[in-house]
Scaffold this motif. Structure first.
Motif, PDB file in Angstrom:
ATOM      1  N   GLN A  79       0.801  12.507  43.117  1.00 38.90           N
ATOM      2  CA  GLN A  79       0.444  13.923  43.129  1.00 38.90           C
ATOM      3  C   GLN A  79       0.667  14.525  44.515  1.00 38.90           C
ATOM      4  O   GLN A  79       1.160  15.648  44.634  1.00 38.90           O
ATOM      5  CB  GLN A  79      -1.003  14.116  42.676  1.00 38.90           C
ATOM      6  CG  GLN A  79      -1.172  13.870  41.192  1.00 38.90           C
ATOM      7  CD  GLN A  79      -2.615  13.869  40.756  1.00 38.90           C
ATOM      8  OE1 GLN A  79      -3.512  13.424  41.475  1.00 38.90           O
ATOM      9  NE2 GLN A  79      -2.861  14.361  39.542  1.00 38.90           N
ATOM     10  N   GLN A  80       0.340  13.775  45.556  1.00 39.42           N
ATOM     11  CA  GLN A  80       0.566  14.242  46.916  1.00 39.42           C
ATOM     12  C   GLN A  80       2.065  14.406  47.166  1.00 39.42           C
ATOM     13  O   GLN A  80       2.510  15.403  47.725  1.00 39.42           O
ATOM     14  CB  GLN A  80      -0.042  13.261  47.919  1.00 39.42           C
ATOM     15  CG  GLN A  80       0.090  13.697  49.353  1.00 39.42           C
ATOM     16  CD  GLN A  80      -0.511  12.680  50.318  1.00 39.42           C
ATOM     17  OE1 GLN A  80      -0.857  11.578  49.931  1.00 39.42           O
ATOM     18  NE2 GLN A  80      -0.627  13.054  51.575  1.00 39.42           N
ATOM     19  N   VAL A  84       4.377  17.801  48.029  1.00 36.68           N
ATOM     20  CA  VAL A  84       5.351  17.902  49.125  1.00 36.68           C
ATOM     21  C   VAL A  84       6.683  18.407  48.584  1.00 36.68           C
ATOM     22  O   VAL A  84       7.302  19.296  49.161  1.00 36.68           O
ATOM     23  CB  VAL A  84       5.531  16.535  49.844  1.00 36.68           C
ATOM     24  CG1 VAL A  84       6.734  16.538  50.751  1.00 36.68           C
ATOM     25  CG2 VAL A  84       4.268  16.184  50.621  1.00 36.68           C
ATOM     26  N   LEU A  85       7.118  17.855  47.465  1.00 43.56           N
ATOM     27  CA  LEU A  85       8.373  18.291  46.854  1.00 43.56           C
ATOM     28  C   LEU A  85       8.331  19.774  46.504  1.00 43.56           C
ATOM     29  O   LEU A  85       9.312  20.497  46.701  1.00 43.56           O
ATOM     30  CB  LEU A  85       8.659  17.495  45.580  1.00 43.56           C
ATOM     31  CG  LEU A  85       9.230  16.106  45.741  1.00 43.56           C
ATOM     32  CD1 LEU A  85       9.298  15.408  44.395  1.00 43.56           C
ATOM     33  CD2 LEU A  85      10.594  16.148  46.375  1.00 43.56           C
ATOM     34  N   PRO A  90      14.937  23.839  49.896  1.00 39.53           N
ATOM     35  CA  PRO A  90      16.254  23.241  50.133  1.00 39.53           C
ATOM     36  C   PRO A  90      17.265  24.241  50.678  1.00 39.53           C
ATOM     37  O   PRO A  90      17.161  25.441  50.446  1.00 39.53           O
ATOM     38  CB  PRO A  90      16.681  22.750  48.755  1.00 39.53           C
ATOM     39  CG  PRO A  90      15.907  23.587  47.798  1.00 39.53           C
ATOM     40  CD  PRO A  90      14.623  23.954  48.492  1.00 39.53           C
ATOM     41  N   VAL A  91      18.237  23.713  51.419  1.00 37.31           N
ATOM     42  CA  VAL A  91      19.355  24.503  51.909  1.00 37.31           C
ATOM     43  C   VAL A  91      20.369  24.657  50.782  1.00 37.31           C
ATOM     44  O   VAL A  91      20.926  25.721  50.563  1.00 37.31           O
ATOM     45  CB  VAL A  91      20.024  23.806  53.121  1.00 37.31           C
ATOM     46  CG1 VAL A  91      21.292  24.517  53.523  1.00 37.31           C
ATOM     47  CG2 VAL A  91      19.060  23.727  54.279  1.00 37.31           C
ATOM     48  N   VAL A  92      20.606  23.575  50.065  1.00 41.02           N
ATOM     49  CA  VAL A  92      21.561  23.569  48.956  1.00 41.02           C
ATOM     50  C   VAL A  92      20.775  23.736  47.666  1.00 41.02           C
ATOM     51  O   VAL A  92      19.833  23.008  47.405  1.00 41.02           O
ATOM     52  CB  VAL A  92      22.347  22.234  48.909  1.00 41.02           C
ATOM     53  CG1 VAL A  92      23.267  22.206  47.710  1.00 41.02           C
ATOM     54  CG2 VAL A  92      23.114  22.035  50.191  1.00 41.02           C
ATOM     55  N   ALA A 166      12.881  14.454  56.763  1.00 44.52           N
ATOM     56  CA  ALA A 166      12.081  14.826  57.942  1.00 44.52           C
ATOM     57  C   ALA A 166      10.820  15.570  57.495  1.00 44.52           C
ATOM     58  O   ALA A 166       9.714  15.299  57.983  1.00 44.52           O
ATOM     59  CB  ALA A 166      12.919  15.682  58.885  1.00 44.52           C
ATOM     60  N   PHE A 167      10.973  16.494  56.575  1.00 49.59           N
ATOM     61  CA  PHE A 167       9.844  17.258  56.032  1.00 49.59           C
ATOM     62  C   PHE A 167       8.847  16.323  55.357  1.00 49.59           C
ATOM     63  O   PHE A 167       7.639  16.396  55.577  1.00 49.59           O
ATOM     64  CB  PHE A 167      10.386  18.291  55.038  1.00 49.59           C
ATOM     65  CG  PHE A 167       9.330  19.100  54.340  1.00 49.59           C
ATOM     66  CD1 PHE A 167       8.769  20.203  54.955  1.00 49.59           C
ATOM     67  CD2 PHE A 167       8.919  18.765  53.063  1.00 49.59           C
ATOM     68  CE1 PHE A 167       7.797  20.963  54.297  1.00 49.59           C
ATOM     69  CE2 PHE A 167       7.950  19.517  52.397  1.00 49.59           C
ATOM     70  CZ  PHE A 167       7.392  20.619  53.019  1.00 49.59           C
ATOM     71  N   ALA A 168       9.357  15.399  54.525  1.00 54.75           N
ATOM     72  CA  ALA A 168       8.485  14.488  53.782  1.00 54.75           C
ATOM     73  C   ALA A 168       7.742  13.542  54.724  1.00 54.75           C
ATOM     74  O   ALA A 168       6.547  13.306  54.536  1.00 54.75           O
ATOM     75  CB  ALA A 168       9.311  13.695  52.774  1.00 54.75           C
ATOM     76  N   ARG A 169       8.425  13.018  55.735  1.00 60.03           N
ATOM     77  CA  ARG A 169       7.748  12.112  56.686  1.00 60.03           C
ATOM     78  C   ARG A 169       6.673  12.838  57.453  1.00 60.03           C
ATOM     79  O   ARG A 169       5.612  12.270  57.735  1.00 60.03           O
ATOM     80  CB  ARG A 169       8.768  11.507  57.646  1.00 60.03           C
ATOM     81  CG  ARG A 169       9.486  10.297  57.100  1.00 60.03           C
ATOM     82  CD  ARG A 169      10.253   9.559  58.180  1.00 60.03           C
ATOM     83  NE  ARG A 169      11.258  10.398  58.802  1.00 60.03           N
ATOM     84  CZ  ARG A 169      12.515  10.563  58.357  1.00 60.03           C
ATOM     85  NH1 ARG A 169      12.886   9.940  57.277  1.00 60.03           N
ATOM     86  NH2 ARG A 169      13.339  11.332  59.000  1.00 60.03           N
TER      87      ARG A 169
END
Length: 175
Positions: A79-80, A84-85, A90-92, A166-169
């Motif tokens: 769920q966490q 995050v997702l 996204p750029v693409v 990078a965002f997810a980490r």
């Protein structure tokens, strides 16, 4: 494990849980087998636990609660991660055209598919062999290549993947 009657000069057989099992504290694979057997028994036999001692039933309860705890922990992590997702920008993005709507699906892939492949697809609708012949290039004996994606799309896709990780980490380092 019982002595299997192996002579002292021969290597001893592997103990239970020694093959293909990550190390852990407590019981080995036979506890998993017992848990699976008990679960099957509960589902298939009326009054299955009536033959068990109360202490054995309490052990089963403890094992099931331990497994349920693991399920809940991994559910919370998922769920966490899904949160995050959902927050990632996204750029693409997926092509905006009508890939499945009946509109021009190839038009929706402009900028994604290589222009040569797109032209071959347009020039030979419903003829996959003709498309392949139009774009296939022999590099050396038994080595062929064909243009698939636009270089700019590939670069944006890689940038998107780098940004995502990078965002997810940053947001969820333990997952």
């Amino acid at each position: 494990m019982q002595d299997m009657g192996v002579a002292a000069s021969e290597p001893k057989p592997l103990a239970f849980s020694a093959i293909n099992e990550k190390s852990r504290s407590g019981g080995a694979c036979e506890s998993l087998a017992a848990l699976l057997h008990a679960t099957f028994g509960l589902d298939h036999y009326p009054n299955y636990l009536h033959r068990w001692a109360v202490s054995e039933i309490e052990d089963l309860e403890q094992q099931l609660e331990s497994q349920l705890s693991k399920v809940r922990e991994q559910k919370a992590q998922l769920q966490q991660w899904l949160q995050v997702l959902a927050e990632f920008q996204p750029v693409v993005r997926a092509p905006a055209g009508g890939l499945l709507s009946g509109e021009d699906p190839l038009g929706a892939l402009q900028g994604v598919l290589d222009a040569r492949l797109l032209a071959a697809l347009r020039g030979h609708p419903g003829q996959p062999e003709a498309v392949v012949k139009a774009v296939l290039r022999k590099e050396s004996p038994e080595v062929y290549s064909f243009p698939a994606l636009e270089p700019a799309f590939c670069a944006a896709l890689l940038e998107n993947a780098d940004r995502y990780w990078a965002f997810a980490r940053e947001r969820c380092p333990e997952v």
